[in-house]
Design a protein around this motif. Sequence first.
Motif, mmCIF file in Angstrom:
data_model
loop_
_atom_site.group_PDB
_atom_site.id
_atom_site.type_symbol
_atom_site.label_atom_id
_atom_site.label_comp_id
_atom_site.label_asym_id
_atom_site.label_seq_id
_atom_site.Cartn_x
_atom_site.Cartn_y
_atom_site.Cartn_z
ATOM 1 N N TYR A 55 -2.163 1.472 11.107
ATOM 2 C CA TYR A 55 -2.964 1.272 10.122
ATOM 3 C C TYR A 55 -4.401 0.706 10.379
ATOM 4 O O TYR A 55 -5.557 0.891 9.384
ATOM 5 N N MET A 56 -4.418 -0.488 11.135
ATOM 6 C CA MET A 56 -5.838 -1.157 11.420
ATOM 7 C C MET A 56 -6.539 -0.213 12.280
ATOM 8 O O MET A 56 -7.985 -0.002 12.176
ATOM 9 N N SER A 57 -6.044 0.779 12.700
ATOM 10 C CA SER A 57 -6.771 1.913 13.727
ATOM 11 C C SER A 57 -7.216 2.987 12.678
ATOM 12 O O SER A 57 -8.148 3.401 12.972
ATOM 13 N N LYS A 58 -6.343 3.155 11.721
ATOM 14 C CA LYS A 58 -6.707 4.379 10.631
ATOM 15 C C LYS A 58 -7.635 3.947 9.437
ATOM 16 O O LYS A 58 -8.180 4.701 9.069
ATOM 17 N N ALA A 59 -7.299 2.711 8.966
ATOM 18 C CA ALA A 59 -8.167 2.450 7.720
ATOM 19 C C ALA A 59 -9.658 2.382 7.956
ATOM 20 O O ALA A 59 -10.012 1.705 8.691
ATOM 21 N N LYS A 60 -10.125 3.011 6.972
ATOM 22 C CA LYS A 60 -11.642 2.826 6.633
ATOM 23 C C LYS A 60 -11.996 1.494 6.513
ATOM 24 O O LYS A 60 -13.167 0.927 7.012
ATOM 25 N N TYR A 61 -11.423 0.901 5.464
ATOM 26 C CA TYR A 61 -11.746 -0.584 4.994
ATOM 27 C C TYR A 61 -10.786 -1.716 5.448
ATOM 28 O O TYR A 61 -9.411 -1.213 5.242
ATOM 29 N N TRP A 62 -11.123 -2.590 5.863
ATOM 30 C CA TRP A 62 -10.174 -3.941 6.256
ATOM 31 C C TRP A 62 -10.683 -5.059 5.107
ATOM 32 O O TRP A 62 -11.942 -5.031 4.974
ATOM 33 N N VAL A 63 -9.760 -5.477 4.458
ATOM 34 C CA VAL A 63 -10.048 -6.769 3.399
ATOM 35 C C VAL A 63 -9.253 -7.782 3.844
ATOM 36 O O VAL A 63 -8.169 -7.782 3.593
ATOM 37 N N PHE B 269 -10.237 5.027 -7.360
ATOM 38 C CA PHE B 269 -9.412 4.729 -6.090
ATOM 39 C C PHE B 269 -8.001 5.227 -6.297
ATOM 40 O O PHE B 269 -7.143 4.958 -5.406
ATOM 41 N N LYS B 270 -7.866 6.071 -7.095
ATOM 42 C CA LYS B 270 -6.351 6.629 -7.310
ATOM 43 C C LYS B 270 -5.839 7.312 -6.288
ATOM 44 O O LYS B 270 -4.750 7.505 -5.982
ATOM 45 N N ASP C 195 -10.976 8.059 5.533
ATOM 46 C CA ASP C 195 -11.823 7.156 4.705
ATOM 47 C C ASP C 195 -11.340 6.705 3.272
ATOM 48 O O ASP C 195 -11.929 6.004 2.556
ATOM 49 N N LYS C 196 -10.156 6.896 3.032
ATOM 50 C CA LYS C 196 -9.510 6.611 1.897
ATOM 51 C C LYS C 196 -8.210 5.895 2.158
ATOM 52 O O LYS C 196 -7.195 5.984 1.494
ATOM 53 N N THR C 197 -8.495 5.001 3.174
ATOM 54 C CA THR C 197 -7.267 4.138 3.425
ATOM 55 C C THR C 197 -7.754 2.835 3.635
ATOM 56 O O THR C 197 -9.031 2.497 4.416
ATOM 57 N N ILE C 198 -7.358 1.610 3.014
ATOM 58 C CA ILE C 198 -7.505 0.354 2.944
ATOM 59 C C ILE C 198 -6.219 -0.529 3.439
ATOM 60 O O ILE C 198 -5.191 -0.261 2.801
ATOM 61 N N ILE C 199 -6.765 -1.456 4.357
ATOM 62 C CA ILE C 199 -5.551 -2.501 4.644
ATOM 63 C C ILE C 199 -6.157 -3.863 4.194
ATOM 64 O O ILE C 199 -7.237 -4.261 4.448
ATOM 65 N N PHE C 200 -5.221 -4.656 3.764
ATOM 66 C CA PHE C 200 -5.320 -5.939 3.170
ATOM 67 C C PHE C 200 -4.570 -6.994 4.055
ATOM 68 O O PHE C 200 -3.225 -6.696 4.241
ATOM 69 N N VAL C 201 -4.990 -8.004 4.416
ATOM 70 C CA VAL C 201 -4.509 -8.962 5.123
ATOM 71 C C VAL C 201 -4.966 -10.277 4.542
ATOM 72 O O VAL C 201 -6.019 -10.612 4.484
ATOM 73 N N ALA C 202 -3.821 -11.365 4.279
ATOM 74 C CA ALA C 202 -4.260 -12.508 3.868
ATOM 75 C C ALA C 202 -3.476 -13.556 4.578
ATOM 76 O O ALA C 202 -2.200 -13.604 4.701
ATOM 77 N N TYR C 203 -4.293 -14.449 5.124
ATOM 78 C CA TYR C 203 -3.663 -15.602 5.892
ATOM 79 C C TYR C 203 -2.661 -15.127 6.868
ATOM 80 O O TYR C 203 -1.528 -15.740 7.058
ATOM 81 N N HIS C 204 -3.181 -14.149 7.562
ATOM 82 C CA HIS C 204 -2.264 -13.796 8.715
ATOM 83 C C HIS C 204 -0.989 -13.110 8.655
ATOM 84 O O HIS C 204 0.129 -13.481 9.113
ATOM 85 N N GLY C 205 -0.907 -12.584 7.238
ATOM 86 C CA GLY C 205 0.186 -12.045 6.808
ATOM 87 C C GLY C 205 1.236 -12.751 6.109
ATOM 88 O O GLY C 205 2.624 -12.653 5.939
#
Length: 397
Positions: free
Chosen positions: A95-103, A62-63, A32-42
Amino acid sequence: MLRKIMRFIRRCVTFVSKIIYKFINPRVKVDDKTIIFVAYHGRGYSCNPKYIHKYLLTQERFKDYKMVWAVKKFKVTEIPGAKVVRYNGLKYFYYMSKAKYWVINCKMPKHIIKKDDQVYLQTWHGTPLKRLAHDIQAKEETTFYRSEMTFDQMANTYDNDVKKYNYMISPNHFSTEVFQSAFRISRKKLIETGYPRNDYLTNITDQEIAELREKYEIPEDKKVILYAPTWRDNAYNAKGYTFELQADFYRWKVLLGDEYVLVFKPHYLIINRFKRAAYLKDFVYNIGASADINELYAIADVLVTDYSSVFFDYANLNRPMYFYMFDLDEYAEELRGFYFDIYETLPGPIITDENELLKTIKEDTYDYDRLKEFNEKFNSLQDGHSTEKVVNIVFPK
C-alpha cells in the motif's frame, strides 16, 4: 529465550519484506483513491493522521476512497472506515507503493520509496520547544539516539525524508520559521493551518468531557492532574528509552488527594513499566503510552509536564499548567537546548523542586494573562477548522 527467537524471526521477515518492496514498488500502479496513514511508526490510531482520517470519513467526496492504516502487530486490530495492515509487513509495503496519498506524522526510514505521482503529507506531531535536527547545538563528539549516530548521520535521516515531502503542516508562524531552519525545508511546502488534532480540543463539548471522565472512571467529586513527562535522549538501554521517575506519588496523594486524582501518561518512547502501589489505587491512574492523549487533555483540570510539547496543545483548553523540570540544568546545557527563553515564554511557572510543585498546585494562583499571551502567539490558528483547511489544500476537489 522464546522472545529472542520471535524477535529474530520478526526481524528476518521485515528484512525480506524490504527486499520484496524494492522489487514490487515500481511494478505497482498508483491508485488515485487510496490513502495510507501512519502515526508514530505504527504505534496506533492517533495524532494528526487520526483526525484527518476521521474528517475524510464525513466528506461525501471521499466515500469511494480506500483508507489504509499501518499499525504494529496487536496495537490496533480494527479502525472504522479503514483497512488495517501490519506496519513493515508485506501489505504495508504494497500500500505504500499503491497509495496516491501518504498521511504521516513521523520521520520515515531511508528505505521508503516515493514515486513522483505520490503525495506525501507530513503532519509532524508538535510545536518544538527542544531544538531539532540541524538546529541542535551539540559538541563535536555528541552522538544521537540509541544507535549513537553522529550529528551528520542524524541530520541526514531528516534530509532524506524531507526531500520526499509535498506538504508539511505547520501549527503556527513560529513553527514555520523553525521547520525551515531545522529541516531545511522550502517555505512553499509548509502549510500554516494549525494542527488537525487540536480541532478536537477546540470543539469538544461539556457532554463529551463528562463521557470521557466516565470512560476513564474518574470520580465525580475529583479534579484531574495530568502528569505527562517526555523522554530523555541520553537515558536508554538495549530495549529503548527509560525514564527515572522523580516524583513521590504518595506525597502527591497526601497533599492533593482530597481534591485531585492523578493521571500519569509517560511519553510513548519510554519503555518503563510503572507499577501502581496498592495504597495509590484510588489516586493514581496509569495510562498506557498508546492512549490518545487528546482525551486525557480533555479530562485534565491541570497539566504537569517538563520539556514535552504537550503544553502547546493543552493551552487551547485555557487551563493551568506547571513545568516540573527537576533536571533543568542538565537538559538545557548537555542535551538539545531550547528555541526560546523558557522563563519568558512558557505559559506557567518552571519548578525544579517537587515540594514547591505540590504547594503551587495547592495554592491555585495560576496566571491566566500569561496563558492568553502565549495562545495569541502559538495557537491563533486553532479555530476548530484546521483539518478542513489541510484537506482542501492537499486533496484537490
